[in-house]
Design a protein around this motif. Structure first.
Motif, mmCIF file in Angstrom:
data_model
loop_
_atom_site.group_PDB
_atom_site.id
_atom_site.type_symbol
_atom_site.label_atom_id
_atom_site.label_comp_id
_atom_site.label_asym_id
_atom_site.label_seq_id
_atom_site.Cartn_x
_atom_site.Cartn_y
_atom_site.Cartn_z
ATOM 1 N N LEU A 52 0.821 -1.211 0.000
ATOM 2 C CA LEU A 52 0.000 0.000 0.000
ATOM 3 C C LEU A 52 0.856 1.263 0.000
ATOM 4 O O LEU A 52 0.381 2.343 -0.376
ATOM 5 N N LEU A 53 2.116 1.115 0.416
ATOM 6 C CA LEU A 53 3.020 2.266 0.472
ATOM 7 C C LEU A 53 3.863 2.417 -0.778
ATOM 8 O O LEU A 53 4.639 3.380 -0.899
ATOM 9 N N HIS A 54 3.749 1.495 -1.727
ATOM 10 C CA HIS A 54 4.551 1.554 -2.949
ATOM 11 C C HIS A 54 4.428 2.901 -3.671
ATOM 12 O O HIS A 54 5.445 3.449 -4.126
ATOM 13 N N PRO A 55 3.222 3.464 -3.819
ATOM 14 C CA PRO A 55 3.126 4.747 -4.544
ATOM 15 C C PRO A 55 3.955 5.856 -3.892
ATOM 16 O O PRO A 55 4.586 6.651 -4.593
ATOM 17 N N ILE A 56 3.972 5.923 -2.560
ATOM 18 C CA ILE A 56 4.767 6.938 -1.863
ATOM 19 C C ILE A 56 6.248 6.700 -2.101
ATOM 20 O O ILE A 56 7.006 7.632 -2.422
ATOM 21 N N ILE A 57 6.675 5.456 -1.956
ATOM 22 C CA ILE A 57 8.097 5.122 -2.121
ATOM 23 C C ILE A 57 8.556 5.454 -3.532
ATOM 24 O O ILE A 57 9.626 6.054 -3.734
ATOM 25 N N GLU A 58 7.738 5.113 -4.517
ATOM 26 C CA GLU A 58 8.153 5.354 -5.905
ATOM 27 C C GLU A 58 8.112 6.834 -6.259
ATOM 28 O O GLU A 58 8.984 7.330 -6.994
ATOM 29 N N GLU A 59 7.142 7.553 -5.742
ATOM 30 C CA GLU A 59 7.075 8.996 -6.002
ATOM 31 C C GLU A 59 8.327 9.693 -5.463
ATOM 32 O O GLU A 59 8.937 10.530 -6.153
ATOM 33 N N GLU A 60 8.716 9.366 -4.237
ATOM 34 C CA GLU A 60 9.888 10.011 -3.650
ATOM 35 C C GLU A 60 11.172 9.572 -4.348
ATOM 36 O O GLU A 60 12.118 10.360 -4.468
ATOM 37 N N THR A 61 11.220 8.332 -4.835
ATOM 38 C CA THR A 61 12.396 7.878 -5.580
ATOM 39 C C THR A 61 12.510 8.625 -6.898
ATOM 40 O O THR A 61 13.610 8.978 -7.337
ATOM 41 N N HIS A 62 11.389 8.884 -7.553
ATOM 42 C CA HIS A 62 11.398 9.676 -8.797
ATOM 43 C C HIS A 62 11.979 11.070 -8.536
ATOM 44 O O HIS A 62 12.775 11.591 -9.325
ATOM 45 N N LYS A 63 11.600 11.682 -7.423
ATOM 46 C CA LYS A 63 12.132 13.003 -7.073
ATOM 47 C C LYS A 63 13.643 12.925 -6.849
ATOM 48 O O LYS A 63 14.388 13.844 -7.224
ATOM 49 N N PHE A 64 14.083 11.842 -6.244
ATOM 50 C CA PHE A 64 15.523 11.648 -6.022
ATOM 51 C C PHE A 64 16.276 11.589 -7.351
ATOM 52 O O PHE A 64 17.344 12.194 -7.501
ATOM 53 N N LEU A 65 15.729 10.859 -8.323
ATOM 54 C CA LEU A 65 16.377 10.770 -9.629
ATOM 55 C C LEU A 65 16.532 12.150 -10.261
ATOM 56 O O LEU A 65 17.587 12.488 -10.824
ATOM 57 N N LYS A 66 15.495 12.954 -10.148
ATOM 58 C CA LYS A 66 15.535 14.285 -10.758
ATOM 59 C C LYS A 66 16.551 15.173 -10.055
ATOM 60 O O LYS A 66 17.344 15.877 -10.705
ATOM 61 N N ARG A 67 16.549 15.158 -8.716
ATOM 62 C CA ARG A 67 17.519 15.967 -7.977
ATOM 63 C C ARG A 67 18.944 15.545 -8.309
ATOM 64 O O ARG A 67 19.840 16.386 -8.467
ATOM 65 N N THR A 68 19.169 14.246 -8.424
ATOM 66 C CA THR A 68 20.509 13.744 -8.690
ATOM 67 C C THR A 68 20.954 14.068 -10.110
ATOM 68 O O THR A 68 22.130 14.361 -10.352
ATOM 69 N N SER A 69 20.035 14.039 -11.064
ATOM 70 C CA SER A 69 20.403 14.381 -12.449
ATOM 71 C C SER A 69 20.762 15.852 -12.573
ATOM 72 O O SER A 69 21.576 16.233 -13.410
ATOM 73 N N GLU A 70 20.179 16.688 -11.709
ATOM 74 C CA GLU A 70 20.451 18.122 -11.753
ATOM 75 C C GLU A 70 21.773 18.468 -11.084
ATOM 76 O O GLU A 70 22.434 19.438 -11.464
ATOM 77 N N ASN A 71 22.152 17.679 -10.086
ATOM 78 C CA ASN A 71 23.434 17.898 -9.397
ATOM 79 C C ASN A 71 23.899 16.557 -8.856
ATOM 80 O O ASN A 71 23.407 16.078 -7.844
ATOM 81 N N SER A 72 24.863 15.948 -9.549
ATOM 82 C CA SER A 72 25.303 14.601 -9.205
ATOM 83 C C SER A 72 26.650 14.572 -8.504
ATOM 84 O O SER A 72 27.295 13.534 -8.437
ATOM 85 N N SER A 73 27.099 15.719 -7.976
ATOM 86 C CA SER A 73 28.381 15.733 -7.280
ATOM 87 C C SER A 73 28.320 14.852 -6.045
ATOM 88 O O SER A 73 27.253 14.635 -5.463
ATOM 89 N N ALA A 74 29.497 14.324 -5.642
ATOM 90 C CA ALA A 74 29.543 13.411 -4.498
ATOM 91 C C ALA A 74 29.004 14.071 -3.237
ATOM 92 O O ALA A 74 28.329 13.435 -2.426
ATOM 93 N N GLY A 75 29.286 15.375 -3.096
ATOM 94 C CA GLY A 75 28.813 16.076 -1.911
ATOM 95 C C GLY A 75 27.303 16.181 -1.857
ATOM 96 O O GLY A 75 26.714 16.214 -0.773
#
Length: 505
Positions: free
Chosen positions: A142-165
């Motif tokens: 039942l929590l899959h939609p929340i987990i996947e939505e937040e993971t999608h946001k992570f992908l976008k943030r990381t693509s915009e700035n992928s530095s190690a820091g």
């Protein structure tokens, strides 16, 4: 002069009493073997303050899978063997208590969290709350939609700035986004978020307060009764300040969930369903338990998932052949027209093996959280006295070459085929009645991060100023929960198609 004499007399009488107390305990049976200590203080000066699990593993080569040390009269049982831990598991009713932790538990207030709570009715009430919400695959689904939505946001943030820091910050925002929404129905804001910052500060305090050897009050509990301001009592002021953060961490997000319910705008969450499903009249005890169980859900899941996910990116840098094989499986099963989802899990055996190997290769809590014996008992013929602290060296068990050949190699293949090596989940999540109650949520969150990141990113070695690849090393920082030490990496979209899948989110 007279006062000094009285103080000396009390210390001498205390030492004599301690000596006879220990002698009485030992007369009831044969304690496990172990290094010989000094009178009164025992092995206090032998125990290291960093990377203790490595020292305990070394001592285990001489003393075996179970051995005994003494710290100022406190018996500690160190378990290096999976088979011995299995025996403690079978007698779980007697080994499910927690030792009283003075700094982190009593003074800072973390004793209200499930992980540090004494075994008893309140503990069982907390576990019941956990079980109803995250204790089954049906609940996690039942929590899959929340987990996947937040993971999608992570992908976008990381693509915009992928530095190690930025990677660790993005991973923390991912963990916070999932757990705060699951627990309180709160959606994390872009940029700085007050709740994420508050809870991260609380978790930082927790890790420091529970670091073995960090505070003398854990060895000499009477220090907590000393007047604040005397030499050696600076921990009292620190504990008072940290306790405010602890209480705010439990109270403020909970108050947010209550306000949303009162306004009729609350989304389904751990707190909202806990209040709606109860037929009781919300007794103070019930509300207290619900509030602190919610705080326990975040405290137990945030840093552990961030540590594991950080280790995943490090493993992909160090083992590019594993990354390529995983990406080939995703491409064959899912294709390149969509992102993989948690529904694809049953069809991705190699990805599942990566998840399993990650839990083994990077031990988030090398010594777990100590247990305590409720009553006198016997394990493998050895006497375990009431109140003894039991420390399971999970790091040693997960890196035992007899169980996992080439234990420091990241090798998902060891978990595949007709004769896979021992399931690490029987070890890494603890044992007995204190086994991690949020392990399904934690694993699902990490898995979502893994499969989506591999689908769209290539994770590679970073280059230094001369264009030479930097090879990181898998090392862990010291603490109750261990993170990989900072490392460099380069995270790039696999293709234009992969980049479009990220930006279309």
């Amino acid at each position: 002069m007279l006062e000094s004499f009285h103080t000396l007399l009390i210390l001498v009488l205390g030492a004599i009493g301690l000596y006879y107390y220990i002698a009485k305990k030992q007369s009831r049976g044969r304690l496990p073997p172990g290094p010989k200590g000094l009178p009164i203080i025992g092995n206090l000066i032998d125990v290291p303050i960093e990377q203790e699990w490595e020292t305990y593993a070394e001592w285990g080569r001489k003393w075996g899978g179970i051995f005994h040390i003494s710290l100022m009269g406190q018996s500690m049982i160190i378990v290096n063997s999976v088979n011995v831990m299995d025996e403690f598991d079978r007698q779980g009713a007697n080994y499910s208590d927690r030792p009283v932790l003075q700094m982190g538990g009593e003074l800072v207030g973390f004793k209200n969290l499930l992980g540090l709570m004494q075994y008893g009715p309140i503990f069982r009430a907390y576990r019941k709350h956990f079980s109803r919400f995250v204790g089954s695959q049906k609940g996690i689904h039942l929590l899959h939609p929340i987990i996947e939505e937040e993971t999608h946001k992570f992908l976008k943030r990381t693509s915009e700035n992928s530095s190690a820091g930025k990677l660790i910050g993005n991973l923390r925002k991912l963990a916070g986004g999932i757990i705060l929404q699951v627990t309180y129905g709160y959606k994390v804001k872009d940029g700085q978020d007050d709740f994420v910052n508050l809870i991260e500060k609380s978790n930082e305090n927790l890790s420091t307060a529970l670091t073995p050897g960090a505070f003398l009050v854990d060895v000499f509990p009477w220090l907590k009764y000393m007047p604040e301001g005397l030499p050696g009592t600076s921990f009292l002021k620190l504990a008072r300040e940290w306790r405010k953060t602890t209480e705010a961490t439990a109270n403020l997000p909970y108050a947010y969930a209550e306000s949303q319910m009162a306004a009729g705008t609350a989304s389904a969450s751990f707190v909202s369903t806990g209040l709606e499903d109860s037929e009781a009249s919300y007794s103070p005890e019930y509300l207290h338990n619900l509030k602190w169980t919610a705080a326990s859900l975040y405290a137990g899941g945030a840093d552990t998932t961030v540590s594991t996910e950080s280790a995943f990116f490090l493993a992909m840098v160090l083992y590019p052949e594993v990354q390529k094989k995983a990406q080939a499986e995703i491409d064959a099963v899912v294709g390149s027209d969509r992102l993989p989802t948690l529904a694809d899990m049953p069809h991705l055996p190699y990805l599942n093996a990566i998840m399993t190997e990650l839990l083994r290769w990077h031990t988030v809590a090398p010594l777990g959280i100590p247990h305590a014996a409720v009553e006198d008992g016997y394990i493998n013929g050895y006497f375990i006295p009431k109140g003894a602290v039991i420390v399971a060296n999970l790091w040693k068990m997960l890196h035992d070459p007899e169980t996992y050949p080439e234990p420091f190699k990241f090798d998902p293949e060891r978990h595949l085929g007709p004769t896979p090596q021992r399931n690490v989940r029987e070890i890494c999540f603890g044992f007995g009645r204190r086994i991690c109650p949020g392990m399904l949520l934690a694993e699902t969150s990490v898995y979502s991060c893994i499969i989506k990141s591999l689908a769209v990113f290539n994770i590679e070695k970073a280059l230094d100023s001369d264009g030479i690849p930097i090879t990181p090393v898998h090392q862990t920082a010291n603490g109750l929960l261990c993170f990989p030490k900072p490392y460099e990496c380069a995270i790039k979209p696999r293709s234009e198609k992969a980049y479009s899948l990220i930006t279309e989110l």
